[in-house]
Motif scaffolding. Structure first.
Motif, PDB file in Angstrom:
ATOM      1  N   LEU B  15      21.591  64.336  43.291  1.00  0.00           N
ATOM      2  CA  LEU B  15      22.919  63.920  42.842  1.00  0.00           C
ATOM      3  C   LEU B  15      22.955  62.409  42.585  1.00  0.00           C
ATOM      4  N   LEU B  16      22.327  61.652  43.493  1.00  0.00           N
ATOM      5  CA  LEU B  16      22.292  60.195  43.305  1.00  0.00           C
ATOM      6  C   LEU B  16      21.502  59.837  42.048  1.00  0.00           C
ATOM      7  N   ALA B  17      20.409  60.581  41.807  1.00  0.00           N
ATOM      8  CA  ALA B  17      19.616  60.324  40.601  1.00  0.00           C
ATOM      9  C   ALA B  17      20.454  60.601  39.357  1.00  0.00           C
ATOM     10  N   ALA B  18      21.270  61.658  39.420  1.00  0.00           N
ATOM     11  CA  ALA B  18      22.125  61.985  38.273  1.00  0.00           C
ATOM     12  C   ALA B  18      23.092  60.832  38.008  1.00  0.00           C
ATOM     13  N   LEU B  19      23.675  60.282  39.097  1.00  0.00           N
ATOM     14  CA  LEU B  19      24.583  59.147  38.933  1.00  0.00           C
ATOM     15  C   LEU B  19      23.840  57.938  38.370  1.00  0.00           C
ATOM     16  N   LEU B  20      22.636  57.711  38.926  1.00  0.00           N
ATOM     17  CA  LEU B  20      21.835  56.569  38.460  1.00  0.00           C
ATOM     18  C   LEU B  20      21.492  56.709  36.982  1.00  0.00           C
ATOM     19  N   ALA B  21      21.265  57.948  36.553  1.00  0.00           N
ATOM     20  CA  ALA B  21      20.894  58.184  35.156  1.00  0.00           C
ATOM     21  C   ALA B  21      22.053  57.850  34.217  1.00  0.00           C
ATOM     22  N   VAL B  22      23.274  58.016  34.702  1.00  0.00           N
ATOM     23  CA  VAL B  22      24.432  57.911  33.805  1.00  0.00           C
ATOM     24  C   VAL B  22      25.214  56.607  33.976  1.00  0.00           C
ATOM     25  N   VAL B  23      25.559  56.287  35.217  1.00  0.00           N
ATOM     26  CA  VAL B  23      26.558  55.223  35.445  1.00  0.00           C
ATOM     27  C   VAL B  23      26.107  53.841  34.951  1.00  0.00           C
ATOM     28  N   PRO B  24      24.939  53.329  35.425  1.00  0.00           N
ATOM     29  CA  PRO B  24      24.583  51.967  34.977  1.00  0.00           C
ATOM     30  C   PRO B  24      24.365  51.888  33.469  1.00  0.00           C
TER      31      PRO B  24
END
Lengths: 178, 666
Positions: B15-24
């Motif tokens: 889930l954190l990787a998914a956020l990292l992939a999108v947010v920054p």
């Protein structure tokens, strides 16, 4: 024109991807040989030991045999060789060898040194029979029944596990059938 | 419970990787720095949770928790404790977890060491790495969960670790290799970021270079370890077999080597930009291709992982998205980074370009040789592999050509090199190499064409390197001052090139002058090889922790004088009933004596393989030199000089004339 060149890597990658995708799921250790349930293709090959002695497809008659494709250039063949010797000496399995794309002297020296598990050895320096059989890479081992029909193909090393799980039950079955 | 915690941690990491992939990434595209600021915390978070998962799996191994399917398949209560640790990456699922741990570790490292980089660039780079992590985390969770339980039928004991892997070489080989493979994702992420924002200059190359070099060092060591392991563990004394799995590691190494050199040109001269970007993409794509080839089962190999079509399909999807996506981005965006800087037809730029061409040619040969069976099969032309003869025949000339070009390239200068001057520089290397290439083979045996070519190439690189050091170190304050004045990256290059010469020398000599004999011997018999006699004195039985062994005692002597005693073994591992060959090796810098037990061949007699392998250690010694060179190069001062904020911004914006950096940095 320059812009177009930049797309070449992309096109190549897509083409490669298609080929790779087509390769998925094919069980490479029991590759569907086009020849399964067909007779061994006609051939005329010299004996490895004696260049004047010629074998033809009729050597595959009367009994279920293993046909083992090998070469001295193939490291995995060395791995499986001791098991083949054991099969021939302890279990009495008839094994025919197909020395594939190899050098006669090197092959004979190999058999001299490591033991010779083969009842007869076909010498196929050009890989003609190997090509007709669809050999993927040495070692490969085929089960050929008493009528000279290719029944099974194993790609890769024959070890104790392959023997007990894949080859032995089938050999027993084809022996009973014939 | 612990395995469930591990599984849960893995899901959180995903889930954190998914956020990292999108947010920054969103933040950098919309210019909202609040979103960009999430990059580093998210990168740290995903690493922490993957590390927890990895610790949980390790705990399951150490405590013999055979209710976990992966542990039951790859461990055994009798396994020595240190192999219980390394068994964590002994199979597909666990090695994939190690891969992901290393990937998130690299991501974390980029986050930590990128304080001097523009925030939006960091956000983009970490996001791209997040996309890669996300893909692999989905892959492991959906197809290869290492925490799956075998309930309620818990086996009493495990199926044991494959005996081939019960060895020091295999404990350290996969982590090294993965550090290399995965490390190239950093260069890849930097390349994608450069394509997204259209900024690529000397500063970009200076940031990317050390990361690439470190990954390349690890990959070099990983490959050498694998080769060394194959040599002593597989029992027939070879050190490279052109097996698809070996090729899978060689291909990114060749591309990575090209990338390192191309990055040098981009940093110093601001050219080859688009080419460098393409190489960064290709290098990482080849790492992924390697993972696919090893784990999908499309090719047979002695040491590929057990295959599963679902995994193959997932991986090809992953490959397709990553490679096609990035190559499409490249095709549309590469013209943005185009520059025009002039250089002569005889210049260091040209030499490095040719080096790239040759490395890519070598890469193409390996690629074609490896995928040939697949392509033929696809075209319906039947299947066959090209095997070792093809590689040996085609690869050696390219390797020699690389060496010849390298020897000349050492003397070349940026922008323009005077042809006559270059020719005069090459006189000594040519003369000395010619003499050595004749004398060394004659001393070892007879003069053979390939031995001549290989020795010439190795000597050529070595002599040219030392001559270059000599001429660069001349100084009015004396030779010592001159030597001290040369930069660390220059010495790194020197070590790398000498390493290559050492490897070529070793490979040439051992393959042309190694002697091997397979003999039938009974205890008490003596076999002669040249002036060495190998006496098979006795055979004894020995019990190991999880195997029983027949151990031969071989006394090797020359003119009646004992040189060494070797104890080759034939081991039977109890659980898996595998027979393993443990060769007896007397290792030396200039030669190895090697004895391996083959099979019992009736009575007390054994098939025995005895070998004399001159310079075989040099094959691996060379890669140690290369890796040391890489480490030295990244220790160079210019990577530690603090780039002033203003200057970094200015150069990042591409305002600076690329050529201006060259003079300063050389």
């Amino acid at each position: 024109m320059r812009r177009f060149l930049l797309f070449i890597p992309l096109l190549l990658a897509v083409a490669l991807g298609v080929v790779l995708f087509a390769g998925i799921g094919k069980d490479t250790s029991a590759l569907e040989s086009a020849l399964i349930d067909d007779p061994v293709p006609a051939f005329e090959l010299a004996s490895l030991e004696d260049p004047h002695k010629i074998y033809r497809a009729d050597v595959f008659q009367d009994k279920v045999v293993l046909l083992n494709v090998w070469g001295t250039w193939c490291p995995s063949c060395r791995v499986e060789h001791s098991e083949l010797v054991r099969l021939a000496t302890e279990e009495g399995v008839p094994i025919y060898g197909l020395n594939y794309k190899d050098n006669r002297d090197a092959a004979l020296e190999w058999l001299n040194n490591l033991g010779n598990p083969y009842e007869l050895s076909l010498f196929d320096p050009q890989g003609t029979l190997g090509f007709d059989l669809g050999v993927y890479g040495a070692p490969e081992t085929y089960i050929i029944d008493g009528e000279g029909i290719v029944r099974y193909r194993h790609v890769g090393v024959v070890d104790r596990k392959v023997w007990t799980e894949e080859l032995e039950p089938r050999i027993r079955q084809y022996r009973e059938e014939s | 419970m612990v395995p469930e915690f591990g599984h849960f941690a893995l899901i959180l990491a995903m889930l954190l990787a998914a956020l990292l992939a999108v947010v920054p990434l969103t933040g950098s595209l919309t210019g909202r720095s609040s979103l960009q600021a999430f990059a580093r915390p998210l990168a740290s978070g995903q690493f922490v949770f993957v590390a927890i998962a990895f610790a949980a799996l390790t705990q399951a191994f150490v405590t013999d928790d055979f209710s976990v399917a992966y542990v039951a398949n790859n461990s055994n209560s009798m396994l020595p404790w240190y192999y219980k640790f390394s068994a964590v990456w002994g199979g597909h699922e666990g090695s994939l977890l190690l891969w992901i741990l290393i990937l998130t570790g690299w991501t974390l490292a980029v986050g930590i060491f990128s304080r001097r980089l523009p925030t939006d660039l960091v956000a983009q780079v970490l996001s791209v790495m997040g996309i890669v992590s996300l893909a692999f985390l989905l892959f492991i969770l959906l197809t290869s969960n290492p925490f799956e339980r075998l309930l309620p039928n818990v086996p009493a004991d495990g199926a044991d670790l494959n005996p081939l892997l019960q060895d020091f070489g295999l404990v350290v080989h996969p982590p090294m290799l993965y550090m290399g493979y995965v490390g190239f994702s950093v260069a890849f992420a930097f390349a994608i970021a450069a394509l997204i924002n259209g900024r690529m200059d000397a500063a970009w190359a200076r940031w990317t270079r050390p990361w690439t070099t470190v990954a390349w060092c690890f990959l070099s060591l990983g490959i050498a370890l694998g080769s060394w392991w194959a040599y002593y563990e597989l029992g027939w004394g070879g050190w490279w077999f052109w097996d698809p799995v070996e090729n899978a590691s060689l291909m990114p190494w060749l591309a990575g080597t090209a990338l390192m050199h191309s990055l040098a040109v981009t940093e110093k001269r601001g050219v080859f930009k688009s080419w460098t970007l393409l190489l960064a993409i290709i290098t990482f794509a080849l790492s992924l291709l390697g993972a696919f080839l090893v784990r999908s089962g499309v090719l047979t190999s002695v040491h590929a992982f057990a295959s599963d079509p679902t995994r193959g399909t997932f991986l090809i999807g992953l490959l397709a998205v990553t490679v096609i996506g990035s190559l499409a981005l490249y095709a549309f965006r590469a013209p943005v980074v185009h520059t025009r800087v002039r250089y002569g037809s005889l210049s260091r730029e040209i030499f490095l370009l040719l080096n790239n061409v040759l490395l890519l040619a070598a890469l193409l040969l390996v690629l074609v040789g490896t995928l040939y069976p697949l392509v033929l099969d696809y075209m319906g032309a039947g299947t066959m592999s090209v095997g070792e003869p093809f590689f040996n025949l085609t690869f050696s000339p390219v390797a020699i050509a690389v060496a010849l070009l390298l020897g000349a390239g050492i003397f070349s200068r940026w922008k323009r090199t005077d042809g006559g001057w270059l020719g005069r520089q090459l006189l000594w290397p040519a003369a000395i190499s010619l003499v050595l290439a004749v004398l060394v083979p004659l001393w070892l045996g007879e003069l053979k064409p390939w031995a001549f070519a290989g020795c010439f190439g190795a000597a050529w690189v070595t002599v040219a390197t030392f001559q270059d050091i000599w001429s660069r170190s001349s100084s009015r304050q004396g030779r010592w001052y001159g030597l001290k004045r040369l930069t660390r990256s220059y010495y790194g290059m020197v070590l790398g090139h000498l390493g290559m010469a050492i490897t070529i020398a070793g490979a040439t000599v051992v393959s042309n002058y190694g002697v091997e004999r397979d003999v039938r011997m009974e205890p008490g018999e003596v076999a002669q090889m040249g002036d060495l006699s190998f006496a098979f004195t006795s055979l004894r039985h020995r019990e190991g922790p999880n195997y029983a062994a027949e151990q031969g005692v071989f006394e090797i002597s020359r003119d009646g004088e004992l040189i060494t005693t070797l104890y080759p073994e034939k081991r039977m591992y109890r659980v898996q009933r595998n027979v393993m060959t443990e060769a007896g090796i007397d290792a030396g810098l200039f030669r190895d004596l090697f004895v391996a037990l083959g099979e019992p061949v009736g009575g007390d007699a054994w098939a025995v393989r005895i070998q004399f392998k001159p310079l075989v250690r040099w094959v691996w010694l060379g890669s140690l030199f290369m890796a040391a060179g890489g480490v030295l190069a990244i220790a160079d001062r210019r990577y530690r000089i603090k780039v002033k904020g203003g200057a970094a911004e200015k150069s990042a914006a591409g305002v600076q004339e690329p050529g201006a950096v060259a003079g300063k940095a050389t």
